[in-house]
Design an enzyme around this catalytic site. Structure first.
Site, PDB file in Angstrom:
ATOM      1  N   ASN A   1       0.911  -1.185  -0.022  1.00 26.39           N
ATOM      2  CA  ASN A   1       0.017   0.153   0.240  1.00 26.39           C
ATOM      3  C   ASN A   1       1.016   1.269   0.028  1.00 26.39           C
ATOM      4  OD1 ASN A   1      -2.418  -1.570   0.089  1.00 26.39           O
ATOM      5  ND2 ASN A   1      -2.369  -1.483   2.364  1.00 26.39           N
TER       6      ASN A   1
ATOM      7  N   HIS B   1     -14.653  -1.306   5.357  1.00 23.66           N
ATOM      8  CA  HIS B   1     -13.671  -1.979   5.631  1.00 23.66           C
ATOM      9  C   HIS B   1     -13.762  -2.657   7.124  1.00 23.66           C
ATOM     10  CE1 HIS B   1      -9.453  -1.973   7.691  1.00 23.66           C
ATOM     11  NE2 HIS B   1      -9.129  -2.488   6.485  1.00 23.66           N
TER      12      HIS B   1
ATOM     13  N   GLU C   1     -16.065   4.442   2.833  1.00 25.10           N
ATOM     14  CA  GLU C   1     -14.889   4.678   2.577  1.00 25.10           C
ATOM     15  C   GLU C   1     -14.703   5.403   1.177  1.00 25.10           C
ATOM     16  OE1 GLU C   1     -12.344   0.856   1.982  1.00 25.10           O
ATOM     17  OE2 GLU C   1     -13.631   0.021   3.243  1.00 25.10           O
TER      18      GLU C   1
ATOM     19  N   SER D   1     -11.084  -0.459  -0.276  1.00 28.70           N
ATOM     20  CA  SER D   1      -9.640  -1.177   0.045  1.00 28.70           C
ATOM     21  C   SER D   1      -9.774  -2.319  -0.830  1.00 28.70           C
ATOM     22  CB  SER D   1      -9.731  -1.424   1.442  1.00 28.70           C
ATOM     23  OG  SER D   1     -10.317  -2.260   2.196  1.00 28.70           O
TER      24      SER D   1
ATOM     25  N   ASP E   1     -13.773   7.742   5.378  1.00 33.08           N
ATOM     26  CA  ASP E   1     -12.519   7.174   5.487  1.00 33.08           C
ATOM     27  C   ASP E   1     -11.646   7.155   4.179  1.00 33.08           C
ATOM     28  OD1 ASP E   1     -10.566   5.087   5.408  1.00 33.08           O
ATOM     29  OD2 ASP E   1     -11.570   3.747   6.804  1.00 33.08           O
TER      30      ASP E   1
ATOM     31  N   HIS F   1      -7.397   5.026   1.311  1.00 31.27           N
ATOM     32  CA  HIS F   1      -6.696   4.504   0.060  1.00 31.27           C
ATOM     33  C   HIS F   1      -6.787   5.903  -0.845  1.00 31.27           C
ATOM     34  CE1 HIS F   1      -5.732   0.744   1.371  1.00 31.27           C
ATOM     35  NE2 HIS F   1      -6.841   0.644   1.804  1.00 31.27           N
TER      36      HIS F   1
ATOM     37  N   LYS G   1      -0.175   4.179   4.392  1.00 30.85           N
ATOM     38  CA  LYS G   1      -0.471   3.823   3.145  1.00 30.85           C
ATOM     39  C   LYS G   1       0.559   4.425   2.252  1.00 30.85           C
ATOM     40  CE  LYS G   1      -4.760   1.403   4.546  1.00 30.85           C
ATOM     41  NZ  LYS G   1      -3.793   0.534   5.532  1.00 30.85           N
TER      42      LYS G   1
HETATM   43  C1  LIG Z   1     -10.126   1.451   4.515  1.00 23.84           C
HETATM   44  C2  LIG Z   1      -9.236   1.353   5.514  1.00 23.84           C
HETATM   45  N1  LIG Z   1      -9.424   1.823   6.718  1.00 23.84           N
HETATM   46  C3  LIG Z   1      -8.715   1.888   7.891  1.00 23.84           C
HETATM   47  C4  LIG Z   1      -7.859   0.700   7.647  1.00 23.84           C
HETATM   48  C5  LIG Z   1      -7.017   0.535   9.083  1.00 23.84           C
HETATM   49  O1  LIG Z   1      -5.667   1.437   8.917  1.00 23.84           O
HETATM   50  P1  LIG Z   1      -4.297   1.056   9.620  1.00 23.84           P
HETATM   51  O2  LIG Z   1      -3.810   0.142   8.873  1.00 23.84           O
HETATM   52  O3  LIG Z   1      -3.733   2.136   9.700  1.00 23.84           O
HETATM   53  O4  LIG Z   1      -4.739   0.439  10.931  1.00 23.84           O
HETATM   54  C6  LIG Z   1      -7.212   0.206   6.471  1.00 23.84           C
HETATM   55  C7  LIG Z   1      -6.148  -0.453   6.474  1.00 23.84           C
HETATM   56  O5  LIG Z   1      -6.256  -1.804   6.402  1.00 23.84           O
HETATM   57  C8  LIG Z   1      -8.350   0.630   5.365  1.00 23.84           C
HETATM   58  O6  LIG Z   1      -7.954  -0.316   4.211  1.00 23.84           O
END
Ligand SMILES: Cc1ncc(COP(=O)(O)O)c(C=O)c1O
Length: 383
Positions: free
Chosen positions: A38, A124, A167, A171, A196, A199, A230
């Protein structure tokens, strides 16, 4: 229990790797092109970012050794929180140790008993877990479907007590949320919009600040979450909002209060990465050249890349065992990637989730396209 997981073709084991350069890793003594990182902007091995981390260790030591509310809030936090808020057009920022914890912090703390959360069906796992911890009622709407969201808002929304969570770039599918429609609904129904942008940050929008900028909605969500782990190539995450929300999280979010603050090196690396991408568009432009190249190669080979739009490229294989088979074919040819299976994705949609990074060379991408095409033919995904 584990036998059952194995029988379903769903067993996971850990593969240890050592990064060689932004695009390659060594695993079991062999070099692979990393097709699942990522680190979209390839900043985790950028000399400026690494130097900032080293220098922070010299100045601050290796750990903060306390929670943020006690003595862990070293001054690097103050500058980074302000920079993140400025970059994305918000008033206030608050850094959490991870995106997972930030999402749990937001959603288990702000919506409460008697409130309603509307959530995209492919959100997610951190958001799903967060909703489990919240006492609010949950309503799931169809993936990227504002009409379904509106139908459900009409039926379940409670004025001043409703939240919509999405999101920005999903993801596992790499597709984009219809943020303009969601914000238009927000204006009519008066819910709190939580976005969120894990990405999208560093990649979308003219200046790369994320998907809100792409839609001309920079800074317009009620609560925004993004990560440093990421595209920024570091670790940690931040929540952006107005001062009241941030103060409430400082006082009530358990994943903020009851955990050790981030190490200085991570904060300094995030600051350096953010300064680089905010001041120099060439990072995202180089990434987009690679995204366009990989996507057009795979599309001309006949792959169905669904609605994906950026660096996340899903190749849906179907059955768990078939996804594992295709992944093994590619590993044999020197490409490092994982088969993504339930519960990460819905049953019957197991896939390879490829990611494109700025550090890929043309030659590496040509080889990847050729190998993925050969494997796709063997799996009968393409003619
Ligand atoms: C959409 C989304 N939100 C939150 C997270 C969590 O982030 P972190 O890896 O910093 O815990 C991820 C990562 O996997 C993600 O893809």
């Amino acid at each position: 229990m584990l036998d059952e997981i194995r029988g379903q073709g769903n067993y996971r084991s850990i593969r240890y790797v050592r990064p060689l350069c932004p695009a390659t890793v060594v695993h079991g003594g062999k070099e692979y092109l990393n097709l699942c990182s990522n680190s979209y902007l390839s900043l985790h091995l950028h000399p400026t970012v690494m130097a900032a981390a080293r220098s922070a260790v010299g100045d601050y030591g290796t750990g903060t050794c306390s929670s943020r509310s006690v003595s862990g809030s070293i001054d690097l936090y103050e500058r980074l929180e302000a920079s993140a808020a400025r970059y994305k057009g918000y008033r206030k920022g608050l850094i959490f140790p991870t995106g997972y914890m930030a999402n749990i912090g937001i959603v288990s703390t702000i919506p409460g008993r008697g409130d309603v959360i509307f959530s995209d069906e492919l959100n997610h796992s951190s958001l799903i877990d967060a909703m489990r911890l919240s006492h609010a009622k949950k309503v799931i709407y169809r993936h990227r479907d504002p009409e379904d969201l509106e139908r459900k808002l009409k039926k379940h929304a409670i004025p001043e007590r409703s939240f919509v969570i999405t999101e920005s770039i999903f993801s596992m599918d790499g597709d984009m949320a219809p943020l303009a429609d969601i914000m238009e609904l927000r204006d009519r129904y008066g819910f709190c919009a939580i976005v969120d942008d894990a990405h999208g940050t560093g990649i979308f929008g003219r200046k790369g600040s994320g998907v809100e900028e792409h839609w001309g909605l920079k800074g317009k969500a009620d609560i925004h979450m993004a990560t440093f782990g990421k595209a920024m190539g570091s670790f940690g995450a931040f929540v952006l909002s107005d001062a009241v929300v941030i103060e409430y999280l400082i006082n009530r979010a358990r994943t903020f209060m009851y955990t050790t603050a981030l190490p200085p090196a991570a904060l300094a690396a995030s600051q350096a990465a953010l300064d680089l991408v905010a001041g120099d568009l060439s990072f995202k432009e180089e990434l987009w050249r690679n995204i366009d190249y990989m996507r057009s190669g795979l599309l001309s080979a006949g792959f169905d890349l669904k609605q994906s739009v950026g660096p996340i490229v899903p190749i849906v294989v179907g059955k768990d065992a078939d996804a594992v088979k295709m992944q093994k074919m590619l590993m044999k040819k020197g490409f490092f990637l994982q088969a993504i299976r339930p519960p990460t994705v819905p049953t019957g949609t197991s896939r390879l989730r490829l990611t494109v990074v700025r550090g890929f060379s043309r030659e590496q991408m040509d080889k990847a396209i050729e190998a993925i095409t050969a494997a796709g033919r063997k799996m009968k995904l393409i003619p």
